[in-house]
Design a protein around this motif. Structure first.
Motif, PDB file in Angstrom:
ATOM      1  N   GLY A  39       4.821  -3.430   1.541  1.00 48.87           N
ATOM      2  CA  GLY A  39       5.740  -2.500   2.193  1.00 48.87           C
ATOM      3  C   GLY A  39       5.875  -1.226   1.385  1.00 48.87           C
ATOM      4  O   GLY A  39       4.887  -0.693   0.862  1.00 48.87           O
ATOM      5  N   TYR A  40       7.094  -0.745   1.226  1.00 43.76           N
ATOM      6  CA  TYR A  40       7.277   0.489   0.473  1.00 43.76           C
ATOM      7  C   TYR A  40       7.095   0.265  -1.030  1.00 43.76           C
ATOM      8  O   TYR A  40       7.027   1.226  -1.804  1.00 43.76           O
ATOM      9  CB  TYR A  40       8.655   1.109   0.781  1.00 43.76           C
ATOM     10  CG  TYR A  40       9.807   0.534   0.008  1.00 43.76           C
ATOM     11  CD1 TYR A  40      10.215   1.109  -1.193  1.00 43.76           C
ATOM     12  CD2 TYR A  40      10.504  -0.573   0.470  1.00 43.76           C
ATOM     13  CE1 TYR A  40      11.278   0.592  -1.912  1.00 43.76           C
ATOM     14  CE2 TYR A  40      11.569  -1.090  -0.221  1.00 43.76           C
ATOM     15  CZ  TYR A  40      11.955  -0.513  -1.427  1.00 43.76           C
ATOM     16  OH  TYR A  40      13.015  -1.023  -2.131  1.00 43.76           O
ATOM     17  N   LEU A  41       6.990  -1.007  -1.473  1.00 47.86           N
ATOM     18  CA  LEU A  41       6.688  -1.338  -2.865  1.00 47.86           C
ATOM     19  C   LEU A  41       5.185  -1.500  -3.102  1.00 47.86           C
ATOM     20  O   LEU A  41       4.767  -2.034  -4.126  1.00 47.86           O
ATOM     21  CB  LEU A  41       7.409  -2.636  -3.257  1.00 47.86           C
ATOM     22  CG  LEU A  41       8.941  -2.606  -3.196  1.00 47.86           C
ATOM     23  CD1 LEU A  41       9.507  -3.970  -3.555  1.00 47.86           C
ATOM     24  CD2 LEU A  41       9.510  -1.533  -4.116  1.00 47.86           C
ATOM     25  N   GLN A  42       4.387  -1.027  -2.149  1.00 50.62           N
ATOM     26  CA  GLN A  42       2.936  -1.178  -2.206  1.00 50.62           C
ATOM     27  C   GLN A  42       2.358  -0.716  -3.544  1.00 50.62           C
ATOM     28  O   GLN A  42       2.680   0.374  -4.042  1.00 50.62           O
ATOM     29  CB  GLN A  42       2.284  -0.370  -1.079  1.00 50.62           C
ATOM     30  CG  GLN A  42       0.767  -0.324  -1.095  1.00 50.62           C
ATOM     31  CD  GLN A  42       0.148  -1.641  -0.666  1.00 50.62           C
ATOM     32  OE1 GLN A  42       0.788  -2.450  -0.016  1.00 50.62           O
ATOM     33  NE2 GLN A  42      -1.084  -1.855  -1.042  1.00 50.62           N
ATOM     34  N   SER A  43       1.476  -1.542  -4.129  1.00 54.45           N
ATOM     35  CA  SER A  43       0.764  -1.219  -5.369  1.00 54.45           C
ATOM     36  C   SER A  43      -0.584  -1.914  -5.342  1.00 54.45           C
ATOM     37  O   SER A  43      -0.907  -2.639  -4.394  1.00 54.45           O
ATOM     38  CB  SER A  43       1.568  -1.677  -6.587  1.00 54.45           C
ATOM     39  OG  SER A  43       1.563  -3.092  -6.671  1.00 54.45           O
ATOM     40  N   SER A  44      -1.372  -1.722  -6.387  1.00 61.43           N
ATOM     41  CA  SER A  44      -2.676  -2.380  -6.430  1.00 61.43           C
ATOM     42  C   SER A  44      -2.540  -3.891  -6.545  1.00 61.43           C
ATOM     43  O   SER A  44      -3.490  -4.626  -6.276  1.00 61.43           O
ATOM     44  CB  SER A  44      -3.498  -1.846  -7.617  1.00 61.43           C
ATOM     45  OG  SER A  44      -2.821  -2.102  -8.843  1.00 61.43           O
ATOM     46  N   GLY A  45      -1.350  -4.371  -6.917  1.00 54.19           N
ATOM     47  CA  GLY A  45      -1.126  -5.804  -7.037  1.00 54.19           C
ATOM     48  C   GLY A  45      -0.480  -6.430  -5.815  1.00 54.19           C
ATOM     49  O   GLY A  45      -0.233  -7.649  -5.799  1.00 54.19           O
ATOM     50  N   SER A  46      -0.231  -5.635  -4.766  1.00 52.07           N
ATOM     51  CA  SER A  46       0.393  -6.174  -3.552  1.00 52.07           C
ATOM     52  C   SER A  46      -0.534  -7.161  -2.872  1.00 52.07           C
ATOM     53  O   SER A  46      -1.747  -6.965  -2.827  1.00 52.07           O
ATOM     54  CB  SER A  46       0.738  -5.044  -2.589  1.00 52.07           C
ATOM     55  OG  SER A  46       1.700  -4.170  -3.149  1.00 52.07           O
ATOM     56  N   ARG A  47       0.050  -8.219  -2.285  1.00 50.20           N
ATOM     57  CA  ARG A  47      -0.755  -9.259  -1.653  1.00 50.20           C
ATOM     58  C   ARG A  47      -0.384  -9.386  -0.178  1.00 50.20           C
ATOM     59  O   ARG A  47       0.804  -9.452   0.170  1.00 50.20           O
ATOM     60  CB  ARG A  47      -0.565 -10.596  -2.376  1.00 50.20           C
ATOM     61  CG  ARG A  47      -1.034 -10.524  -3.826  1.00 50.20           C
ATOM     62  CD  ARG A  47      -1.021 -11.880  -4.502  1.00 50.20           C
ATOM     63  NE  ARG A  47      -1.518 -11.778  -5.866  1.00 50.20           N
ATOM     64  CZ  ARG A  47      -1.738 -12.805  -6.669  1.00 50.20           C
ATOM     65  NH1 ARG A  47      -1.506 -14.052  -6.224  1.00 50.20           N
ATOM     66  NH2 ARG A  47      -2.177 -12.630  -7.895  1.00 50.20           N
ATOM     67  N   TYR A  48      -1.439  -9.413   0.656  1.00 48.91           N
ATOM     68  CA  TYR A  48      -1.277  -9.519   2.101  1.00 48.91           C
ATOM     69  C   TYR A  48      -2.130 -10.669   2.612  1.00 48.91           C
ATOM     70  O   TYR A  48      -3.338 -10.708   2.378  1.00 48.91           O
ATOM     71  CB  TYR A  48      -1.696  -8.225   2.795  1.00 48.91           C
ATOM     72  CG  TYR A  48      -0.793  -7.047   2.506  1.00 48.91           C
ATOM     73  CD1 TYR A  48       0.222  -6.693   3.389  1.00 48.91           C
ATOM     74  CD2 TYR A  48      -0.956  -6.288   1.348  1.00 48.91           C
ATOM     75  CE1 TYR A  48       1.056  -5.609   3.140  1.00 48.91           C
ATOM     76  CE2 TYR A  48      -0.128  -5.202   1.083  1.00 48.91           C
ATOM     77  CZ  TYR A  48       0.876  -4.875   1.975  1.00 48.91           C
ATOM     78  OH  TYR A  48       1.693  -3.805   1.715  1.00 48.91           O
TER      79      TYR A  48
END
Length: 495
Positions: free
Chosen positions: A374-383
């Motif tokens: 979401g708005y905390l998106q980073s290279s470590g975000s998981r989907y």
């Protein structure tokens, strides 16, 4: 008569004239009665060299012999392979193209220096001929089957944005050298690799061995493969024109024969239920052989790429209980991100996938604060992502359970949440899906944070939606949270 013999003859005449002038006669026996000044052939040597043939092809099999001798009228050359003698004149050479049906062979070349008046002289030489395989200069198109639908045996994977994405599910115990054929590999400028099998014949075949594959469970328990795919190529002048493909299961063999196309890659997408001699149940070997009444020429090379089993895009959620951890939940690629969809966890729902109580926790999918999107998106975000192929314009339900810890933490804007949604199309790159997350058929933001799953905790979500005109949709989940969060028991079914 060659110039060298003419020169010797001239010297003989001058000597005779000189002897007459001094009244000295040459006695019988001072010279050979069979030749003008020469009593025997002087055969110093011959050299045998490999080089390009008449068409400029250099594969190690085209050998040229050049003899050097004095007092000869010609040579007979035997190249030691059962062929006819080749006769050449003084100063000439003879060439022979050895058959390229073995990798290395030793031949004995015999050269006989002959004269009309002198005794013949014979020389022999053993040569070791390395019969080289001409490397393939082309590769097939990159596969388009998604990573989640392929169990790879041999392939670089999908070419995307200038590089290759390797397939995730791989057959175990693969041995490409199981057969008697000569095996090699060629790397293209693109980095794509192509397997080459050579010296194929009625007696010699190639074989790929592997751990046994049960077709009905190829992608996990109850998840079957439906097709075997492979790309094959042969130049008939140095290859084979017919291929017999056999899947071996002990004493049972499932076979399929195809006529190849000269110099062209052909794609074989074979139905395991109907294209072979009988429906394929399981196998642990793929044999590649010369087909009946086929021709094997020169090195008899068959080029092979993209060998894999595949299944259609699923119409039901796979691994919805997460017993198989992250299987079937990944994007193919994720620009500036990770394709890891979530963290595997033993803190899943206390309810089994069939809805019955388990009496204790089951596996689930877990997100932590550092993995939030979401708005905390980073290279470590998981989907988490799974593509489905459903009936077009039909009503379905997305069902799942979620839980979020109730621990104290600095909550994100809007509070901690688990987001579940149905995307309106399929995506290769997860970054594209995230950009188009608003283009969905239905979504739910779950904000109930009562703690991890227990026999009394866990929130069930039922999301009705209608499919699009193609039926190609995808389910996606992510978390926006400062604490641990979970999902479990994901299902999609018709209303």
């Amino acid at each position: 008569m060659n110039l060298l013999k003419k020169g010797i003859f001239a010297i003989f005449i001058l000597g005779l004239i000189a002897s007459c002038e001094t009244d000295k006669l040459i006695k019988p026996g001072d010279e050979a009665s069979t030749g003008p000044g020469l009593t025997e052939i002087t055969f110093s040597s011959f050299k045998a060299t490999a080089g390009p043939d008449e068409n400029g092809v250099e594969d190690g099999t085209y050998v040229t012999v050049e003899p050097l001798a004095i007092g000869v009228d010609g040579y007979d050359v035997d190249f030691g392979n059962g062929g006819e003698l080749v006769t050449i004149e003084p100063g000439g050479s003879a060439s022979y193209d050895y058959p390229n049906d073995v990798e290395v062979a030793t031949y004995t070349i015999t050269v006989t220096a002959k004269s009309n008046v002198l005794e013949s002289v014979v020389k022999t030489q053993d040569i070791e001929v390395e019969h080289e395989v001409t490397a393939v200069s082309s590769a097939p198109d990159s596969p388009t089957k998604g990573l989640e639908e392929v169990l790879v045996i041999y392939s670089n994977g999908i070419e995307y944005d200038g590089s290759f994405i390797s397939y995730r599910y791989k057959a175990a115990g693969v041995d490409f050298t199981n057969g008697d054929a000569q095996q090699g590999e060629v790397t293209m400028e693109s980095g794509n690799k192509v397997m080459q099998y050579s010296r194929l014949s009625e007696e010699v075949g190639a074989s790929i061995a592997m751990d046994q594959i049960v077709v009905a469970d190829a992608f996990g328990s109850g998840v079957a493969a439906t097709h075997l795919y492979l790309d094959v190529h042969s130049d008939f002048a140095k290859g084979v024109d017919k291929l017999k493909l056999t899947l071996v299961n002990g004493d049972t063999e499932y076979d399929y024969t195809v006529d190849l196309m000269d110099g062209e890659w052909i794609s074989m997408d074979l139905d395991l239920a109907s294209d072979f001699s009988e429906p394929v149940v399981q196998f642990d070997e793929i044999k590649l052989e010369l087909g009946a009444e086929g021709m094997a020429e020169d090195a008899a090379t068959l080029n092979v790429d993209n060998v894999f089993l595949h299944k259609p895009i699923t119409s039901v959620i796979l691994n919805g209980d997460f017993d198989a951890k992250t299987d079937h939940w990944r994007f193919t690629t994720f620009t500036d991100g990770t394709t890891t969809p979530f963290g595997s966890s033993s803190d899943g729902s206390w309810t089994n996938y069939d809805g019955t109580p388990n009496g204790s926790k089951t596996p689930g999918a877990k997100w932590t604060a550092s993995q939030s999107g979401g708005y905390l998106q980073s290279s470590g975000s998981r989907y988490a992502y799974q593509a489905l192929k459903l009936l077009p314009n039909t009503e379905y339900v997305l069902e799942y359970e979620y839980a979020i810890k109730s621990d104290d933490a600095n909550d994100p804007i809007g509070g901690r949440s688990i987001v579940g949604l149905v995307l309106d199309e399929h995506y290769i790159d997860g970054a594209d899906a995230v950009k188009n997350v608003s283009s969905n058929l239905v979504n739910h933001v779950g904000t109930i944070a009562e703690g991890k799953f227990s026999d009394t905790r866990g929130t069930k979500v039922l999301l009705p939606f209608t499919t699009n005109d193609s039926g190609e949709i995808a389910v996606m989940f992510y978390a926006v949270t400062s604490v641990d969060a979970w999902i479990d028991n994901v299902k999609v079914y018709q209303e």
